[in-house]
Design a protein around this motif. Structure first.
Motif, PDB file in Angstrom:
ATOM      1  N   MET A   1       0.802  -1.189   0.000  1.00 51.19           N
ATOM      2  CA  MET A   1       0.000   0.000   0.000  1.00 51.19           C
ATOM      3  C   MET A   1       0.848   1.257   0.000  1.00 51.19           C
ATOM      4  SD  MET A   1      -2.812   1.100   2.669  1.00 51.19           S
ATOM      5  CE  MET A   1      -2.482   2.381   3.779  1.00 51.19           C
ATOM      6  N   ALA A   2       2.131   1.150   0.275  1.00 54.71           N
ATOM      7  CA  ALA A   2       2.975   2.337   0.318  1.00 54.71           C
ATOM      8  C   ALA A   2       3.110   2.969  -1.058  1.00 54.71           C
ATOM      9  CB  ALA A   2       4.351   1.977   0.847  1.00 54.71           C
ATOM     10  N   ASN A   3       3.139   4.290  -1.085  1.00 49.64           N
ATOM     11  CA  ASN A   3       3.412   5.002  -2.318  1.00 49.64           C
ATOM     12  C   ASN A   3       4.845   4.677  -2.726  1.00 49.64           C
ATOM     13  OD1 ASN A   3       4.438   7.347  -3.946  1.00 49.64           O
ATOM     14  ND2 ASN A   3       2.313   7.997  -3.703  1.00 49.64           N
ATOM     15  N   GLU A   4       5.083   4.478  -4.006  1.00 45.20           N
ATOM     16  CA  GLU A   4       6.419   4.088  -4.454  1.00 45.20           C
ATOM     17  C   GLU A   4       7.477   5.143  -4.161  1.00 45.20           C
ATOM     18  OE1 GLU A   4       4.071   5.848  -7.790  1.00 45.20           O
ATOM     19  OE2 GLU A   4       3.736   4.088  -6.579  1.00 45.20           O
ATOM     20  N   ARG A   5       7.080   6.377  -3.905  1.00 47.05           N
ATOM     21  CA  ARG A   5       8.038   7.436  -3.561  1.00 47.05           C
ATOM     22  C   ARG A   5       8.209   7.599  -2.052  1.00 47.05           C
ATOM     23  NH1 ARG A   5       6.072  12.512  -6.624  1.00 47.05           N
ATOM     24  NH2 ARG A   5       4.065  11.658  -6.032  1.00 47.05           N
ATOM     25  N   ASN A   6       7.498   6.808  -1.264  1.00 49.70           N
ATOM     26  CA  ASN A   6       7.599   6.865   0.192  1.00 49.70           C
ATOM     27  C   ASN A   6       8.769   5.981   0.632  1.00 49.70           C
ATOM     28  OD1 ASN A   6       7.317   6.657   2.972  1.00 49.70           O
ATOM     29  ND2 ASN A   6       5.112   6.437   2.902  1.00 49.70           N
ATOM     30  N   PRO A   7       9.830   6.586   1.190  1.00 51.38           N
ATOM     31  CA  PRO A   7      11.022   5.818   1.542  1.00 51.38           C
ATOM     32  C   PRO A   7      10.936   5.076   2.878  1.00 51.38           C
ATOM     33  CG  PRO A   7      11.380   8.109   2.076  1.00 51.38           C
ATOM     34  CD  PRO A   7      10.012   8.016   1.423  1.00 51.38           C
ATOM     35  N   VAL A  31       0.976  -0.795   9.508  1.00 52.34           N
ATOM     36  CA  VAL A  31       0.638   0.292  10.438  1.00 52.34           C
ATOM     37  C   VAL A  31       1.179   1.629   9.932  1.00 52.34           C
ATOM     38  CG1 VAL A  31       1.045   1.172  12.766  1.00 52.34           C
ATOM     39  CG2 VAL A  31       0.461  -1.230  12.434  1.00 52.34           C
ATOM     40  N   GLN A  32       2.466   1.685   9.583  1.00 50.96           N
ATOM     41  CA  GLN A  32       3.105   2.929   9.161  1.00 50.96           C
ATOM     42  C   GLN A  32       2.447   3.518   7.915  1.00 50.96           C
ATOM     43  OE1 GLN A  32       5.228   5.077  10.292  1.00 50.96           O
ATOM     44  NE2 GLN A  32       5.615   6.222   8.437  1.00 50.96           N
ATOM     45  N   HIS A  33       2.282   2.709   6.896  1.00 51.90           N
ATOM     46  CA  HIS A  33       1.749   3.235   5.640  1.00 51.90           C
ATOM     47  C   HIS A  33       0.244   3.479   5.680  1.00 51.90           C
ATOM     48  CE1 HIS A  33       5.678   1.538   4.239  1.00 51.90           C
ATOM     49  NE2 HIS A  33       5.758   2.833   3.990  1.00 51.90           N
ATOM     50  N   SER A  34      -0.464   2.757   6.522  1.00 55.82           N
ATOM     51  CA  SER A  34      -1.892   3.038   6.707  1.00 55.82           C
ATOM     52  C   SER A  34      -2.070   4.388   7.378  1.00 55.82           C
ATOM     53  CB  SER A  34      -2.551   1.936   7.537  1.00 55.82           C
ATOM     54  OG  SER A  34      -2.543   0.717   6.835  1.00 55.82           O
ATOM     55  N   ALA A  35      -1.226   4.683   8.353  1.00 56.84           N
ATOM     56  CA  ALA A  35      -1.286   5.987   9.022  1.00 56.84           C
ATOM     57  C   ALA A  35      -0.966   7.106   8.033  1.00 56.84           C
ATOM     58  CB  ALA A  35      -0.330   6.030  10.200  1.00 56.84           C
ATOM     59  N   ARG A  36       0.052   6.895   7.195  1.00 52.36           N
ATOM     60  CA  ARG A  36       0.424   7.910   6.208  1.00 52.36           C
ATOM     61  C   ARG A  36      -0.714   8.127   5.205  1.00 52.36           C
ATOM     62  NH1 ARG A  36       3.872  11.675   6.428  1.00 52.36           N
ATOM     63  NH2 ARG A  36       5.595  10.281   6.839  1.00 52.36           N
ATOM     64  N   GLN A  37      -1.339   7.054   4.758  1.00 54.63           N
ATOM     65  CA  GLN A  37      -2.448   7.184   3.816  1.00 54.63           C
ATOM     66  C   GLN A  37      -3.647   7.871   4.472  1.00 54.63           C
ATOM     67  OE1 GLN A  37      -2.086   6.931   0.776  1.00 54.63           O
ATOM     68  NE2 GLN A  37      -1.004   5.123   0.135  1.00 54.63           N
ATOM     69  N   LEU A  38      -3.917   7.535   5.724  1.00 50.11           N
ATOM     70  CA  LEU A  38      -5.022   8.169   6.449  1.00 50.11           C
ATOM     71  C   LEU A  38      -4.782   9.676   6.565  1.00 50.11           C
ATOM     72  CD1 LEU A  38      -7.685   7.607   7.933  1.00 50.11           C
ATOM     73  CD2 LEU A  38      -6.350   7.261  10.013  1.00 50.11           C
ATOM     74  N   ALA A  39      -3.524  10.058   6.785  1.00 48.00           N
ATOM     75  CA  ALA A  39      -3.175  11.475   6.877  1.00 48.00           C
ATOM     76  C   ALA A  39      -3.223  12.171   5.516  1.00 48.00           C
ATOM     77  CB  ALA A  39      -1.775  11.626   7.470  1.00 48.00           C
ATOM     78  N   SER A  40      -2.989  11.416   4.457  1.00 53.33           N
ATOM     79  CA  SER A  40      -2.820  12.008   3.133  1.00 53.33           C
ATOM     80  C   SER A  40      -4.066  12.008   2.254  1.00 53.33           C
ATOM     81  CB  SER A  40      -1.704  11.272   2.378  1.00 53.33           C
ATOM     82  OG  SER A  40      -0.486  11.362   3.080  1.00 53.33           O
ATOM     83  N   GLU A  65      -0.372  13.281  13.333  1.00 62.37           N
ATOM     84  CA  GLU A  65       0.918  13.960  13.440  1.00 62.37           C
ATOM     85  C   GLU A  65       1.727  13.959  12.151  1.00 62.37           C
ATOM     86  OE1 GLU A  65       2.875  11.997  16.660  1.00 62.37           O
ATOM     87  OE2 GLU A  65       1.485  12.772  18.158  1.00 62.37           O
ATOM     88  N   LEU A  66       1.337  13.141  11.185  1.00 62.74           N
ATOM     89  CA  LEU A  66       2.114  12.997   9.947  1.00 62.74           C
ATOM     90  C   LEU A  66       1.765  14.072   8.925  1.00 62.74           C
ATOM     91  CD1 LEU A  66       1.927   9.131   9.505  1.00 62.74           C
ATOM     92  CD2 LEU A  66       3.954  10.475  10.050  1.00 62.74           C
ATOM     93  N   THR A  67       2.772  14.488   8.189  1.00 63.72           N
ATOM     94  CA  THR A  67       2.577  15.420   7.087  1.00 63.72           C
ATOM     95  C   THR A  67       2.074  14.630   5.878  1.00 63.72           C
ATOM     96  OG1 THR A  67       4.423  16.753   7.867  1.00 63.72           O
ATOM     97  CG2 THR A  67       3.743  17.077   5.585  1.00 63.72           C
ATOM     98  N   PRO A  68       0.988  15.055   5.251  1.00 65.81           N
ATOM     99  CA  PRO A  68       0.497  14.347   4.063  1.00 65.81           C
ATOM    100  C   PRO A  68       1.513  14.410   2.918  1.00 65.81           C
ATOM    101  CG  PRO A  68      -1.180  15.822   4.923  1.00 65.81           C
ATOM    102  CD  PRO A  68       0.100  16.135   5.640  1.00 65.81           C
ATOM    103  N   PHE A  69       1.782  13.273   2.313  1.00 65.86           N
ATOM    104  CA  PHE A  69       2.676  13.170   1.160  1.00 65.86           C
ATOM    105  C   PHE A  69       3.916  14.065   1.285  1.00 65.86           C
ATOM    106  CE2 PHE A  69      -1.595  12.228  -0.749  1.00 65.86           C
ATOM    107  CZ  PHE A  69      -1.377  10.878  -0.947  1.00 65.86           C
ATOM    108  N   PRO A  70       4.767  13.887   2.308  1.00 66.10           N
ATOM    109  CA  PRO A  70       5.900  14.790   2.530  1.00 66.10           C
ATOM    110  C   PRO A  70       6.895  14.823   1.376  1.00 66.10           C
ATOM    111  CG  PRO A  70       6.149  12.807   3.839  1.00 66.10           C
ATOM    112  CD  PRO A  70       4.781  12.769   3.227  1.00 66.10           C
ATOM    113  N   TRP A  71       7.004  13.735   0.611  1.00 65.02           N
ATOM    114  CA  TRP A  71       7.947  13.702  -0.503  1.00 65.02           C
ATOM    115  C   TRP A  71       7.520  14.629  -1.627  1.00 65.02           C
ATOM    116  CZ3 TRP A  71       5.113   9.717   1.434  1.00 65.02           C
ATOM    117  CH2 TRP A  71       3.986   9.334   0.713  1.00 65.02           C
TER     118      TRP A  71
END
Length: 75
Positions: A1-7, A31-40, A65-71
């Protein structure tokens, strides 16, 4: 589920939780990438069955707490 640009590396099971986009598309991830997607992804939410998972509060807290799509903005 991680975006290919998410390191960031995956954390926990790759099928830890399912996220539902505002269009009704279900995306399963760690957990990590679900949180990032929820934020983004605007209008996304965790699948109702996620309430049964012990890490669901962690995902919600991280998403807050996460910045949406920080890359995309150079972070």
């Amino acid at each position: 589920m991680a975006n290919e640009r998410n390191p960031t590396p995956c954390e926990g099971s790759l099928t830890a939780v399912t996220l539902v986009t505002r269009d009704g598309i279900e995306i399963t991830g760690c957990v990590q990438h679900s949180a990032r997607q929820l934020a983004s992804l605007k209008g996304s939410r965790l699948h109702p069955m996620a309430a049964l998972m012990p890490w669901v509060l962690d995902i919600y807290c991280r998403a807050g707490e996460l910045t949406p799509f920080p890359w995309e903005i150079g972070l």
